[in-house]
Enzyme design. Structure first.
Site, PDB file in Angstrom:
ATOM      1  N   ARG A   1       9.386 128.552 -15.078  1.00 30.75           N
ATOM      2  CA  ARG A   1      10.091 129.468 -14.181  1.00 30.75           C
ATOM      3  C   ARG A   1      11.379 128.892 -13.622  1.00 30.75           C
ATOM      4  NH1 ARG A   1       6.274 129.707  -8.836  1.00 30.75           N
ATOM      5  NH2 ARG A   1       8.218 130.241  -7.802  1.00 30.75           N
TER       6      ARG A   1
ATOM      7  N   HIS B   1      15.932 128.618  -7.555  1.00 32.43           N
ATOM      8  CA  HIS B   1      16.214 128.557  -6.117  1.00 32.43           C
ATOM      9  C   HIS B   1      17.360 129.496  -5.751  1.00 32.43           C
ATOM     10  CE1 HIS B   1      13.370 125.433  -5.522  1.00 32.43           C
ATOM     11  NE2 HIS B   1      14.051 124.500  -6.168  1.00 32.43           N
TER      12      HIS B   1
ATOM     13  N   ARG C   1      -1.729 132.503   3.255  1.00 30.03           N
ATOM     14  CA  ARG C   1      -2.053 131.778   2.017  1.00 30.03           C
ATOM     15  C   ARG C   1      -2.280 130.315   2.347  1.00 30.03           C
ATOM     16  NH1 ARG C   1       2.392 131.280  -2.623  1.00 30.03           N
ATOM     17  NH2 ARG C   1       3.197 129.731  -1.154  1.00 30.03           N
TER      18      ARG C   1
ATOM     19  N   ARG D   1       3.403 131.925   3.846  1.00 31.63           N
ATOM     20  CA  ARG D   1       3.363 130.623   3.179  1.00 31.63           C
ATOM     21  C   ARG D   1       3.188 129.538   4.230  1.00 31.63           C
ATOM     22  NH1 ARG D   1       8.101 133.215   1.037  1.00 31.63           N
ATOM     23  NH2 ARG D   1       7.862 133.846  -1.162  1.00 31.63           N
TER      24      ARG D   1
ATOM     25  N   CYS E   1       2.857 140.125  -4.177  1.00 28.82           N
ATOM     26  CA  CYS E   1       3.651 139.400  -3.181  1.00 28.82           C
ATOM     27  C   CYS E   1       4.713 138.526  -3.848  1.00 28.82           C
ATOM     28  CB  CYS E   1       2.761 138.537  -2.293  1.00 28.82           C
ATOM     29  SG  CYS E   1       1.869 137.233  -3.178  1.00 28.82           S
TER      30      CYS E   1
ATOM     31  N   GLU F   1      -2.323 134.569 -10.309  1.00 26.16           N
ATOM     32  CA  GLU F   1      -1.107 133.915 -10.788  1.00 26.16           C
ATOM     33  C   GLU F   1      -1.234 133.398 -12.210  1.00 26.16           C
ATOM     34  OE1 GLU F   1       0.716 131.594  -7.126  1.00 26.16           O
ATOM     35  OE2 GLU F   1      -1.456 131.371  -7.198  1.00 26.16           O
TER      36      GLU F   1
ATOM     37  N   ASN G   1       5.825 135.510  -9.911  1.00 32.39           N
ATOM     38  CA  ASN G   1       6.611 134.378 -10.401  1.00 32.39           C
ATOM     39  C   ASN G   1       5.767 133.501 -11.328  1.00 32.39           C
ATOM     40  OD1 ASN G   1       8.403 135.439  -8.604  1.00 32.39           O
ATOM     41  ND2 ASN G   1       8.409 133.702  -7.207  1.00 32.39           N
ATOM     42  N   ASP G   2       4.622 133.058 -10.828  1.00 27.57           N
ATOM     43  CA  ASP G   2       3.772 132.197 -11.645  1.00 27.57           C
ATOM     44  C   ASP G   2       3.078 132.976 -12.759  1.00 27.57           C
ATOM     45  OD1 ASP G   2       4.000 129.480 -10.960  1.00 27.57           O
ATOM     46  OD2 ASP G   2       2.927 129.809  -9.088  1.00 27.57           O
TER      47      ASP G   2
END
Length: 561
Positions: free
Chosen positions: A449, A191, A325, A289, A486, A415, A438-439
């Site tokens: 992660r 975060h 998304r 998102r 993205c 992902e 990220n994923d």
């Protein structure tokens, strides 16, 4: 420590800053164990104080969330919900009534019990232990009349040094006060990293050596290189400050030095961010998102509510493209109305598109709402994509569902490794793909992660991850379909060069990163992008890949990146 001492970590938010170090104040002290109410005390009144404190903390966090945007708002709302968790409050009250503990000690023990349960479950839920401790400290501070956990109160800007930052604290960082963040824990997709990037605050995480930095030490933080230099020379300080004073803007056209077009798009987390993203020059939205519409709710939003919310973003990007998304939720991102069963490993469980199997009405309602919002804003090009697609059948099924709702441009997120490996057959059905780095990094490297202990593996510079991105781009080229990125990797100017060299056609990022990424691409030819990409994918590891690419991009030093 000597003047040439350099502490290394992982750069997660680019930029160079010079300022004095300020350590995060110590956490709220643990109330003495076994401290009880005096004989004859009103236990009901004491128990009521727990509920009152929880309500006050919740209200304060909710107010902060209302004033925030995007990921910051979502994190604050989530922490507020934890503060008012009926089970936590009830447990603390029971400890007051039965064990006659003072309210602050009862809260401490109840919160620790919840934290222990989450830690035992592991994965994403174990990461929520930090949130529980943050809530615990806020409640104890409220009950004892002490200041709530907060940032150093100094008369000048500073570099914040901490072991780690609670999400609720990170969400309220003021870039005018906190010029950079250095943590000894955390990872590239924590975060702290995500919010620092969104706010344009240079940040270095997993910098273990920073714990010994003395208060007030002048630090040069390089959020791209991942270094923290102690007591830099006056010449270096002057140069960094001169470069920092230069203001870059994005002219709305992404291209390499030899004219190859690269769409530079914005990631948007809620309608409140859309106007600022549009004003930044973004060529569109590469990742809208939609989770914001579902947060802090016990029931799913109605179709009408969703239409209104999505319409605000589409309106802001009139004449441009918006990629919506569908809901990315599940056991690892729990939403009350989904009523998901507990999972031993939520990251590998029912999340993203998989939720539609058990709650098909949620996806159907969302596609209905997106289609209606798109019809209301015909001047905006509306695309839609699904998260966590793992098989060709899933890709084909999602495209068919979109077609039933009149949404003709349907895509997938890549992902998981299977999606990258099967990009060509998937894109025989889907109109486009977008890589969520990220994923993809998490699943490729088998590294949570959000877990600081494996932060070195959770790095999009890992050659294995880059090879999968290359395979995805090649699959798209084989079908004549665009493949973008993205994930957070797109916001790193040096990594953006590599991604373009791997065949990626668009990059979507926090709007603050657009000018820097555009400037570096504009100074680099497409041939040089491909050359540096080869060096990265053939490197023995992430650190080497990052180093060799940065060493080949002299423009980074010229721009102070």
């Amino acid at each position: 420590m000597g003047s040439t001492t350099v502490v290394t970590g992982i750069g997660v938010s680019p930029g160079r800053v010079v300022a004095p170090a300020a350590h995060l104040p110590e956490a709220v002290a643990e109330p003495p164990a076994g401290r009880r109410l005096p004989p004859g005390a009103d236990t009901e009144a004491a128990a009521a104080r727990v509920a009152e404190a929880a309500e006050d903390v919740r209200a304060g966090l909710d107010a902060a969330a209302e004033a925030a945007e995007g990921a910051s708002a979502a994190l604050l709302f989530a922490t507020a919900a934890m503060a008012a968790d009926p089970s936590l409050v009830a447990d603390a009250q029971e400890r007051v009534r039965v064990d006659h503990l003072v309210p602050e000690r009862a809260v401490w023990e109840a919160a620790d019990a919840v934290a222990a349960q989450l830690a035992e479950l592991g994965g994403y839920l174990a990461e929520r232990v930090r949130d529980i401790h943050d809530v615990r400290d806020r409640l104890v501070a409220r009950l004892t009349g002490r200041p709530a956990p907060g940032l150093p109160a100094l008369p000048h800007p500073y570099v914040l040094v901490a072991h780690d930052l609670a999400p609720a604290l990170t969400a309220t960082l003021d870039p005018a006060r906190v010029l950079a963040v250095v943590t000894t824990a955390g990872g590239p997709t924590s975060h702290t990293a995500i919010l620092a990037r969104a706010r344009g605050i240079p940040a270095v995480v997993a910098a273990a050596g920073a714990a010994g930095v003395a208060e007030g030490t002048t630090l040069l933080v390089d959020g791209a290189a991942g270094t923290v230099t102690l007591d830099p020379s006056d010449d270096v300080v002057q140069r960094v400050r001169a470069l920092a004073a230069a203001v870059r803007t994005f002219d709305g056209e992404g291209r390499t030095a030899d004219g190859q077009r690269v769409e530079l798009l914005a990631n948007v987390g809620d309608p409140a961010e859309a106007e600022a993203a549009a004003a930044s020059g973004a060529q569109g939205v590469g990742l809208f998102r939609t989770e914001f519409a579902f947060l802090d709710r016990t029931e799913a939003p109605t179709v009408e509510e969703q239409v209104a919310a999505y319409g605000r973003v589409l309106a802001a990007f009139e004449g441009r493209k918006v990629v919506v998304r569908t809901l990315d939720a599940g056991a690892d991102k729990p939403l009350p109305f989904l009523r998901a069963a507990p999972e031993a490993n939520p990251a590998l469980g029912v999340r993203g598109l998989r939720v539609a199997e058990t709650h098909p009405h949620v996806l159907e309602d969302q596609l209905t709402a997106i289609a209606r919002a798109a019809a209301d804003h015909p001047g905006t090009t509306t695309w839609v994509m699904a998260p966590m697609v793992a098989t060709v059948d899933e890709a084909e099924g999602f495209v068919a569902a979109c077609a039933r709702h009149g949404l003709g441009t349907a895509g997938i997120m890549i992902e998981v490794p299977s999606a990258a490996l099967l990009a060509a057959p998937m894109l025989a059905h889907a109109a486009f793909a977008s890589v969520g780095t990220n994923d993809l990094t998490q699943y490729t490297m088998a590294a949570d992660r959000l877990l600081g202990a494996v932060a070195r593996l959770s790095d999009a510079w890992q050659p294995a991850v880059l090879r999968l991105v290359e395979m995805a781009a090649a699959g798209g080229a084989a079908q004549g379909r665009p493949v973008g990125v993205c994930g957070e990797a797109a916001a790193d100017p040096a990594l953006a060069v590599v991604l373009v060299g791997l065949g990626v056609t668009s990059l979507s990022m926090t709007p603050r990163a657009l000018p820097d990424v555009a400037a570096v691409l504009a100074a680099t030819t497409s041939q040089e992008c491909r050359r540096l990409a080869r060096l990265a994918v053939t490197a023995p590891g992430a650190d080497h890949a990052r180093s060799v690419v940065r060493g080949g991009l002299t423009v980074l030093d010229e721009l102070g990146l």
